[in-house]
Motif scaffolding. Structure first.
Motif, PDB file in Angstrom:
ATOM      1  N   SER A 157      -2.511   4.364   1.099  1.00  0.00           N
ATOM      2  CA  SER A 157      -1.398   5.297   1.086  1.00  0.00           C
ATOM      3  C   SER A 157      -1.453   6.104  -0.198  1.00  0.00           C
ATOM      4  O   SER A 157      -2.294   5.863  -1.067  1.00  0.00           O
ATOM      5  N   PRO A 159      -0.798   7.616  -3.863  1.00  0.00           N
ATOM      6  CA  PRO A 159      -0.434   6.993  -5.136  1.00  0.00           C
ATOM      7  C   PRO A 159       0.959   7.411  -5.625  1.00  0.00           C
ATOM      8  O   PRO A 159       1.463   6.831  -6.579  1.00  0.00           O
ATOM      9  N   LYS A 160       1.567   8.386  -4.915  1.00  0.00           N
ATOM     10  CA  LYS A 160       2.906   8.816  -5.330  1.00  0.00           C
ATOM     11  C   LYS A 160       3.976   8.024  -4.596  1.00  0.00           C
ATOM     12  O   LYS A 160       3.778   7.638  -3.438  1.00  0.00           O
ATOM     13  N   PRO A 161       5.134   7.818  -5.221  1.00  0.00           N
ATOM     14  CA  PRO A 161       6.237   7.200  -4.483  1.00  0.00           C
ATOM     15  C   PRO A 161       6.577   8.065  -3.267  1.00  0.00           C
ATOM     16  O   PRO A 161       6.406   9.284  -3.296  1.00  0.00           O
ATOM     17  N   ASP A 168       8.398   3.406   0.941  1.00  0.00           N
ATOM     18  CA  ASP A 168       7.535   2.415   0.276  1.00  0.00           C
ATOM     19  C   ASP A 168       7.837   1.006   0.747  1.00  0.00           C
ATOM     20  O   ASP A 168       6.950   0.152   0.761  1.00  0.00           O
ATOM     21  N   HIS A 169       9.081   0.759   1.113  1.00  0.00           N
ATOM     22  CA  HIS A 169       9.416  -0.576   1.610  1.00  0.00           C
ATOM     23  C   HIS A 169       8.663  -0.855   2.905  1.00  0.00           C
ATOM     24  O   HIS A 169       8.180  -1.971   3.119  1.00  0.00           O
ATOM     25  N   LEU A 171       5.813   0.584   3.760  1.00  0.00           N
ATOM     26  CA  LEU A 171       4.404   0.431   3.402  1.00  0.00           C
ATOM     27  C   LEU A 171       4.148  -0.989   2.910  1.00  0.00           C
ATOM     28  O   LEU A 171       3.103  -1.588   3.201  1.00  0.00           O
ATOM     29  N   LEU A 172       5.111  -1.532   2.179  1.00  0.00           N
ATOM     30  CA  LEU A 172       4.984  -2.901   1.671  1.00  0.00           C
ATOM     31  C   LEU A 172       4.961  -3.903   2.819  1.00  0.00           C
ATOM     32  O   LEU A 172       4.116  -4.799   2.869  1.00  0.00           O
ATOM     33  N   ILE A 175       1.609  -3.683   4.652  1.00  0.00           N
ATOM     34  CA  ILE A 175       0.451  -4.337   4.038  1.00  0.00           C
ATOM     35  C   ILE A 175       0.620  -5.846   4.083  1.00  0.00           C
ATOM     36  O   ILE A 175      -0.355  -6.574   4.261  1.00  0.00           O
ATOM     37  N   PHE A 190      -9.340  -3.674   1.802  1.00  0.00           N
ATOM     38  CA  PHE A 190      -9.419  -2.701   0.721  1.00  0.00           C
ATOM     39  C   PHE A 190      -8.255  -1.745   0.898  1.00  0.00           C
ATOM     40  O   PHE A 190      -8.182  -1.035   1.909  1.00  0.00           O
ATOM     41  N   TYR A 191      -7.336  -1.735  -0.078  1.00  0.00           N
ATOM     42  CA  TYR A 191      -6.177  -0.852  -0.015  1.00  0.00           C
ATOM     43  C   TYR A 191      -6.420   0.322  -0.939  1.00  0.00           C
ATOM     44  O   TYR A 191      -6.473   0.160  -2.157  1.00  0.00           O
ATOM     45  N   ASN A 192      -6.578   1.488  -0.365  1.00  0.00           N
ATOM     46  CA  ASN A 192      -6.906   2.651  -1.178  1.00  0.00           C
ATOM     47  C   ASN A 192      -5.692   3.461  -1.594  1.00  0.00           C
ATOM     48  O   ASN A 192      -4.817   3.743  -0.782  1.00  0.00           O
ATOM     49  N   MET A 193      -5.667   3.844  -2.866  1.00  0.00           N
ATOM     50  CA  MET A 193      -4.606   4.744  -3.338  1.00  0.00           C
ATOM     51  C   MET A 193      -5.201   5.893  -4.137  1.00  0.00           C
ATOM     52  O   MET A 193      -4.501   6.545  -4.902  1.00  0.00           O
ATOM     53  N   ALA A 194      -6.497   6.104  -3.980  1.00  0.00           N
ATOM     54  CA  ALA A 194      -7.149   7.154  -4.761  1.00  0.00           C
ATOM     55  C   ALA A 194      -7.676   8.241  -3.842  1.00  0.00           C
ATOM     56  O   ALA A 194      -8.296   7.952  -2.815  1.00  0.00           O
ATOM     57  N   LEU A 195      -7.457   9.467  -4.246  1.00  0.00           N
ATOM     58  CA  LEU A 195      -8.025  10.582  -3.490  1.00  0.00           C
ATOM     59  C   LEU A 195      -9.390  10.880  -4.081  1.00  0.00           C
ATOM     60  O   LEU A 195      -9.497  11.410  -5.180  1.00  0.00           O
TER      61      LEU A 195
ATOM     62  N   ASP B 168      10.237  -0.436  -4.578  1.00  0.00           N
ATOM     63  CA  ASP B 168       9.260  -0.837  -3.567  1.00  0.00           C
ATOM     64  C   ASP B 168       7.890  -0.219  -3.828  1.00  0.00           C
ATOM     65  O   ASP B 168       6.862  -0.812  -3.480  1.00  0.00           O
ATOM     66  N   HIS B 169       7.882   0.946  -4.431  1.00  0.00           N
ATOM     67  CA  HIS B 169       6.585   1.566  -4.751  1.00  0.00           C
ATOM     68  C   HIS B 169       5.838   0.701  -5.754  1.00  0.00           C
ATOM     69  O   HIS B 169       4.614   0.510  -5.654  1.00  0.00           O
ATOM     70  N   LEU B 172       4.511  -2.322  -4.086  1.00  0.00           N
ATOM     71  CA  LEU B 172       3.313  -1.950  -3.323  1.00  0.00           C
ATOM     72  C   LEU B 172       2.084  -1.886  -4.235  1.00  0.00           C
ATOM     73  O   LEU B 172       1.028  -2.443  -3.923  1.00  0.00           O
ATOM     74  N   LYS B 176      -1.254  -4.307  -4.147  1.00  0.00           N
ATOM     75  CA  LYS B 176      -2.606  -3.751  -4.084  1.00  0.00           C
ATOM     76  C   LYS B 176      -3.440  -4.311  -5.230  1.00  0.00           C
ATOM     77  O   LYS B 176      -4.590  -4.697  -5.063  1.00  0.00           O
ATOM     78  N   ILE B 179      -4.431  -7.753  -4.346  1.00  0.00           N
ATOM     79  CA  ILE B 179      -5.454  -7.724  -3.291  1.00  0.00           C
ATOM     80  C   ILE B 179      -6.829  -7.464  -3.906  1.00  0.00           C
ATOM     81  O   ILE B 179      -7.823  -8.107  -3.549  1.00  0.00           O
ATOM     82  N   ARG B 183      -9.772 -10.187  -3.829  1.00  0.00           N
ATOM     83  CA  ARG B 183     -10.958  -9.887  -3.017  1.00  0.00           C
ATOM     84  C   ARG B 183     -12.218 -10.152  -3.827  1.00  0.00           C
ATOM     85  O   ARG B 183     -13.184 -10.727  -3.337  1.00  0.00           O
ATOM     86  N   MET B 193       8.132 -13.091   2.328  1.00  0.00           N
ATOM     87  CA  MET B 193       9.340 -12.267   2.355  1.00  0.00           C
ATOM     88  C   MET B 193      10.473 -13.021   3.052  1.00  0.00           C
ATOM     89  O   MET B 193      11.445 -12.412   3.485  1.00  0.00           O
ATOM     90  N   ARG B 424      -2.082   9.366 -11.856  1.00  0.00           N
ATOM     91  CA  ARG B 424      -2.452   8.807 -10.561  1.00  0.00           C
ATOM     92  C   ARG B 424      -3.813   9.325 -10.109  1.00  0.00           C
ATOM     93  O   ARG B 424      -4.465   8.728  -9.260  1.00  0.00           O
ATOM     94  N   VAL B 426      -7.697  10.579  -9.884  1.00  0.00           N
ATOM     95  CA  VAL B 426      -8.961   9.989 -10.297  1.00  0.00           C
ATOM     96  C   VAL B 426     -10.027  11.065 -10.443  1.00  0.00           C
ATOM     97  O   VAL B 426      -9.912  12.150  -9.876  1.00  0.00           O
TER      98      VAL B 426
END
Lengths: 458, 458
Positions: A157, A159-161, A168-169, A171-172, A175, A190-195, B168-169, B172, B176, B179, B183, B193, B424, B426
């Motif tokens: 998802s 990287p921004k709130p 986000d809840h 998304l939590l 996952i 693998f949880y990606n938060m990078a573009l 929540d962000h 999250l 991650k 994780i 991994r 939860m 945020r 990269v």
């Protein structure tokens, strides 16, 4: 002020448009019900129709909401489009990016406009490279059990709130849901938060990521991409890996809808399996050209709307592009693509969530299909953004239910369950015991067979 | 109206209190700096002092903020407390729950007030039960490699959306982060939860959960509890499992602070390792009595404040209770408890986050200690709630930095890094190549040795 008036006008137009949609929907619904009465079918054709209709009306993958009402502009690309139409069978390869890139005004793209977009340096011997590596690294086998490939589930998802505070809840919870399924099934995440590539933003971002992960992890046999708005609702269902021994790409979909109808929702790219290998690199390279942000993606969107059945007007999305790619190059890719519909590798939420109680009443986990879907996918809900295709209330409420439906299967392992599908709270359904190891959880998920691997501690 | 005035008065009192704290803090700081100048030390004693001071002032684990200013009420429990004081060495076992339960008014507790709280039916042969099960289930070994126990990392958060929209962000991002570490290190995750026992809510909720998981998963050798506000900041550090071969419970802490000083922050229960076995069940049973919500927890809190050094006034928390348990029953538990301070199994964020750039400049991942902490733990920040002990801005900003600090170690595997610790976004730091398998990531995290296990595919 102008912006406010413009926005108000937009909303009025959108409301009128929505009302028309409802009318048309009701008409179509009547037709479908009649079909259902006249001709029986499984979740097969009438349900398929219904799903199709609903998907068509509601599950547009829009990059931004305002694009719903954009009219197709007459530009030089129409000439280009016209030329394509006259050239006979439309070929994905003939989608002329070069022409578009040369024509376009500079929009800050980083790469050389005379060169088509590339995911990376061309590799032609990946099978050989990978094979050699696997031989040299026996501690990282690509199969971790008999008929059990090493699988990496990839999701992510922004990287921004989220713009929506509760996004986000969800998304939590999503996952956590994936963590639970994957733990039971011996799958890594693998949880990606990078573009990784600014040009391939939005739904296209998965392509550079997938390529990168395949090449970095030769030990991974299958990469399982899963959207953040998709949840596991059958914790007991193991993917039938053997079925795909001769396939490289598994998506939920129907052959007829893709190859015959070129229907833009003939398959779904929100949850799919991709086998690591040269073939995967090749199809990623073939898939990518419609993705680059800006003029390329816009123009590609017009081609897709024109060429695919039922597709609304918006910029190119990865799913439509895949339908187009397969439909126009079947001979090249089709043999290794498995369009699966015997179970819900992707399950459109709209036709599932109201049936959970019925499922609990009549069926059991482990089926993976319409009776107990493996995946419930909340296409169009967009809990993270501001605007989705459905009411926020319906989406969130149903996402809670889907989460609890899946979570109950985890909780029952430990003797608990949610008080109801709507409730966060849990209640005990099995007493504590002084002999915990004699307990057999109903679903056999405590120490599932599909997880057990023979490990040598030497 | 009364509530508003009361709240305003509370805030004024709190502000005055805070100002006094700042003054006292400055005085103490001067003392510490002088000590540091006079007597050299590692992160050892002066740093320890500093950490202690800051922790003392700031990292109160409060259930609710208003409890900070509560005065200890004179009640019958004071007689009880008085009796304890006169009885000689305070013994955790003499903490007379029965008396409190009988005295208290009914507050809706579910269990029989004449019976002390119990986590579950007493089990006395867990080692035997477990041993037998492991023999019968060779596909679920408790060691997955030489010197490599099977570890289950347990964490979790409330099933409700956070009161603070961005909370929540951060949950999250925190999962991650876990994780990613797990991994790389072959560790499984359980994200909880569900509140399994309404009486043991809040920080005590982990006890019933831990017991349940240990008993359900005999194949798990070590259960690693980790708070949701703790993040991995050294992705390359492998816990030295061999060091703990004769221990059953590993927490970050200092022997002197626990056994000699009975300092309430002498150890930290936000990140600890618990070996599966009878000993674990026994210590959980001994730990639990101060937990039950209501009168028991309140009264226990008063005992703890009285008995422990530096503890503010609030209801009993699990950490203080553990200090008290160990300090009063050292002979029973101490031998199997390892208070680790050679690396940051828990690292108080306050003394770490401003040094990340210095760490990057001078050190490298894999050290796990003050030079490159394994865990950065945001005690007191409470990003999910409305009130923390620190400014929200500082907490969130530093949590972003800690996340990026850890995330960079993952991204570098793939040739990327964050543009800065605050960003945020990269950027690429290694070009794509046609020979991806010849790439060696600097930290050797791509196919780390501590993850490789010899798997038999038969």
């Amino acid at each position: 002020m102008d912006n406010c008036l413009g926005a108000q006008r937009s909303r009025k137009i959108q409301r009128a448009f929505n009302q028309c949609k409802v009318t048309i929907f009701c008409l179509l619904l009547t037709v479908v019900v009649l079909r259902g009465t006249i001709g029986a079918g499984k979740f097969g054709t009438p349900g398929q129709d219904l799903a199709e209709i609903r998907d068509h009306l509601y599950s547009r993958k829009r990059a931004e909401p305002h694009r719903v009402l954009e009219e197709v502009q007459t530009t030089s690309s129409d000439e280009h489009a016209g030329a394509d139409a006259n050239a006979g069978t439309n070929n994905y390869n003939e989608f002329d990016i070069k022409k578009i890139l040369v024509d376009e005004e500079s929009d800050g793209l980083k790469h050389d406009p005379n060169e088509p977009y590339s995911l990376g340096p061309k590799i032609s011997d990946w099978d050989e490279q990978r094979s050699r590596w696997l031989k040299e690294n026996p501690k990282y086998p690509n199969f971790i059990g008999p008929n059990k490939p090493r699988v990496l589930l990839v999701t992510g998802s922004s990287p921004k709130p989220c713009e929506n505070p509760v996004g986000d809840h969800y998304l939590l919870k999503s996952i956590k849901n994936k963590i639970d399924y994957c733990r039971l099934h011996g799958i890594e995440i693998f949880y990606n938060m990078a573009l990784l590539d600014a040009e391939m933003a939005g739904f296209w971002a998965k392509l550079p990521l997938i390529r990168k992960l395949l090449l970095s992890h030769p030990e991974v046999e299958f990469l399982w991409w899963m959207d953040s708005d998709a949840m596991f609702t059958d914790m007991a269902f193991e993917v039938p890996w053997e079925r795909y021994k001769d396939s490289n790409f598994v998506m939920h979909g129907w052959n007829e809808m893709v190859y015959d109808q070129k229907n833009w929702i003939g398959l779904n790219t929100g949850s799919f399996l991709l086998r690591n290998g040269q073939w995967a690199l090749d199809i990623l390279d073939a898939w990518a050209p419609m993705g680059p942000k800006g003029k390329v993606r816009e123009e590609a969107g017009k081609v897709l709307t024109r060429e695919l059945k039922g597709r609304p007007v918006f910029e190119a999305d990865d799913q439509s592009a895949m339908v187009y790619l397969l439909a126009t190059q079947r001979e090249k890719w089709g043999e290794k693509v498995y369009l699966e519909n015997a179970y819900y590798l992707h399950g459109y939420w709209g036709i599932l969530v109201d049936r959970y109680e019925e499922m609990i009443e009549n069926y059991h986990p482990g089926l993976g299909d319409h009776r107990w879907p493996l995946v419930t996918h909340f296409v169009g809900c967009k809990p993270c953004g501001k605007f989705g295709d459905y009411s926020v209330e319906r989406c969130l409420k149903q996402m809670d239910r889907a989460f609890n439906f899946g979570d109950n299967q985890i909780l029952q392992i430990y003797g608990f369950t949610h008080k109801s599908l709507a409730s966060r709270r849990v209640k005990r359904v099995r007493n504590e015991t002084g002999n915990p190891l004699e307990v057999k959880d109903e679903l056999g998920l405590l120490h599932p067979a599909f997880k057990a691997v023979k490990v040598s501690s030497s």
